[in-house]
Design a protein around this motif. Structure first.
Motif, PDB file in Angstrom:
ATOM      1  N   HIS A  36       1.120  -1.230   0.226  1.00  0.00           N
ATOM      2  CA  HIS A  36      -0.136  -0.110  -0.282  1.00  0.00           C
ATOM      3  C   HIS A  36       0.882   1.568   0.131  1.00  0.00           C
ATOM      4  CE1 HIS A  36      -2.907  -2.836   1.726  1.00  0.00           C
ATOM      5  NE2 HIS A  36      -3.325  -2.547   0.932  1.00  0.00           N
ATOM      6  N   GLY A  37       2.261   1.180  -0.192  1.00  0.00           N
ATOM      7  CA  GLY A  37       2.980   2.411  -0.002  1.00  0.00           C
ATOM      8  C   GLY A  37       2.627   2.852   1.168  1.00  0.00           C
ATOM      9  N   THR A  38       2.770   2.313   2.081  1.00  0.00           N
ATOM     10  CA  THR A  38       2.887   3.323   3.773  1.00  0.00           C
ATOM     11  C   THR A  38       4.188   3.073   4.956  1.00  0.00           C
ATOM     12  OG1 THR A  38       1.392   1.522   4.528  1.00  0.00           O
ATOM     13  CG2 THR A  38       0.110   3.486   3.288  1.00  0.00           C
ATOM     14  N   GLY A  39       4.359   3.547   5.756  1.00  0.00           N
ATOM     15  CA  GLY A  39       5.425   3.320   7.175  1.00  0.00           C
ATOM     16  C   GLY A  39       5.352   4.068   7.819  1.00  0.00           C
ATOM     17  N   ARG A  40       5.834   3.789   8.402  1.00  0.00           N
ATOM     18  CA  ARG A  40       6.255   3.950   9.478  1.00  0.00           C
ATOM     19  C   ARG A  40       7.241   4.020   9.975  1.00  0.00           C
ATOM     20  NH1 ARG A  40       1.984   4.726   8.669  1.00  0.00           N
ATOM     21  NH2 ARG A  40       0.084   4.608   9.815  1.00  0.00           N
ATOM     22  N   VAL A  41       8.730   5.482  10.864  1.00  0.00           N
ATOM     23  CA  VAL A  41       9.447   5.482  11.469  1.00  0.00           C
ATOM     24  C   VAL A  41       9.132   5.696  12.922  1.00  0.00           C
ATOM     25  CG1 VAL A  41      12.052   7.312  11.736  1.00  0.00           C
ATOM     26  CG2 VAL A  41      10.172   6.709   9.297  1.00  0.00           C
ATOM     27  N   GLY A  42       9.708   4.413  13.916  1.00  0.00           N
ATOM     28  CA  GLY A  42       9.754   5.151  15.918  1.00  0.00           C
ATOM     29  C   GLY A  42      11.145   5.739  15.915  1.00  0.00           C
ATOM     30  N   ILE A  43      11.564   6.070  16.668  1.00  0.00           N
ATOM     31  CA  ILE A  43      13.078   6.556  17.305  1.00  0.00           C
ATOM     32  C   ILE A  43      12.207   6.268  18.830  1.00  0.00           C
ATOM     33  CG2 ILE A  43      14.714   7.831  17.801  1.00  0.00           C
ATOM     34  CD1 ILE A  43      14.594   7.172  14.782  1.00  0.00           C
ATOM     35  N   LEU A  44      12.898   5.672  19.603  1.00  0.00           N
ATOM     36  CA  LEU A  44      12.586   4.914  21.398  1.00  0.00           C
ATOM     37  C   LEU A  44      14.031   6.060  22.138  1.00  0.00           C
ATOM     38  CD1 LEU A  44      11.482   1.316  20.899  1.00  0.00           C
ATOM     39  CD2 LEU A  44      10.347   3.443  22.433  1.00  0.00           C
ATOM     40  N   PHE A  45      13.037   6.733  23.114  1.00  0.00           N
ATOM     41  CA  PHE A  45      14.385   7.647  23.709  1.00  0.00           C
ATOM     42  C   PHE A  45      13.594   7.160  24.931  1.00  0.00           C
ATOM     43  CE2 PHE A  45      13.251  10.191  19.987  1.00  0.00           C
ATOM     44  CZ  PHE A  45      14.762  10.501  19.852  1.00  0.00           C
TER      45      PHE A  45
END
Length: 211
Positions: free
Chosen positions: A158-167
């Motif tokens: 579907h051409g979707t994504g998530r970038v997740g950055i944990l701190f």
């Protein structure tokens, strides 16, 4: 010392919105009954629960060895979600992704922060996006203060994504916003990615073995 795992895992997310005053009831159910149900399923590799208490948003993430194991677990979990999320849930969205990049610097902490960037891209550019993230964005993210993990999730179809950055803490997440913006801008331009949303959450649960 950091660690990058190249083998993909398969992720299911649940995104729930509701009454902020009732969010803790849902969190307790997910961290007890929900965790027990997940741990009984074959192929389970960890989970996380993240909240925005002010607006009333909850993000649940589970990780699986194969798409089939993820699907089979969902058949079980969907029977219990309504009772677990109880009076909190007003809306519920379930999505599936491939975790194509999982980069660990240190363990996340309860009370830490999660920054999420929602993106869209031409499905034909999925590999370009993943390669650009590894070569361009990831080195920038790794230098941010308090960073624990960086994850790239893609739905290639579907051409979707998530970038997740944990701190490790939310002060570090706030202090890194400028650095995140610079990495996001450079990476999006090179990978032909459209940024369609930014969110921040509090870490209320993150399994030690989730990458």
């Amino acid at each position: 010392m950091s660690n990058w795992e190249a083998n993909a895992m398969f992720v299911r997310t649940i995104y729930v919105t509701g009454d902020p005053t009732k969010i803790d009831t849902a969190v307790r159910a997910l961290n007890s009954e929900g965790r027990d149900l997940l741990e009984e399923r074959p192929g389970y590799r960890g989970a996380g629960v993240f909240v925005d208490r002010e607006l009333g948003k909850l993000l649940g993430v589970s990780q699986w060895d194969t798409p089939q194991q993820r699907h089979n677990s969902d058949l079980v979990m969907r029977e219990h979600r309504t009772s677990m999320l109880g009076p909190f849930a007003g809306t519920l969205t379930v999505e599936n992704f491939e975790a194509v990049v999982r980069h660990s610097v240190q363990a996340p902490r309860v009370g830490g922060g999660l920054s999420v960037t929602r993106v869209e891209f031409d499905p034909a550019d999925a590999d370009l996006f993943a390669d650009t993230f590894r070569s361009t964005a990831l080195p920038r993210y790794e230098t941010l203060p308090g960073v624990a993990r960086a994850v790239l999730l893609l739905d290639r179809e579907h051409g979707t994504g998530r970038v997740g950055i944990l701190f490790t803490d939310r002060d570090s997440m706030a202090a890194s916003r400028g650095g995140q913006a610079a990495a996001r801008h450079e990476g999006a331009a090179k990978a032909h990615v459209r940024v369609v949303g930014l969110e921040e959450f509090e870490v209320v649960h993150a399994d030690g073995h989730i990458d």
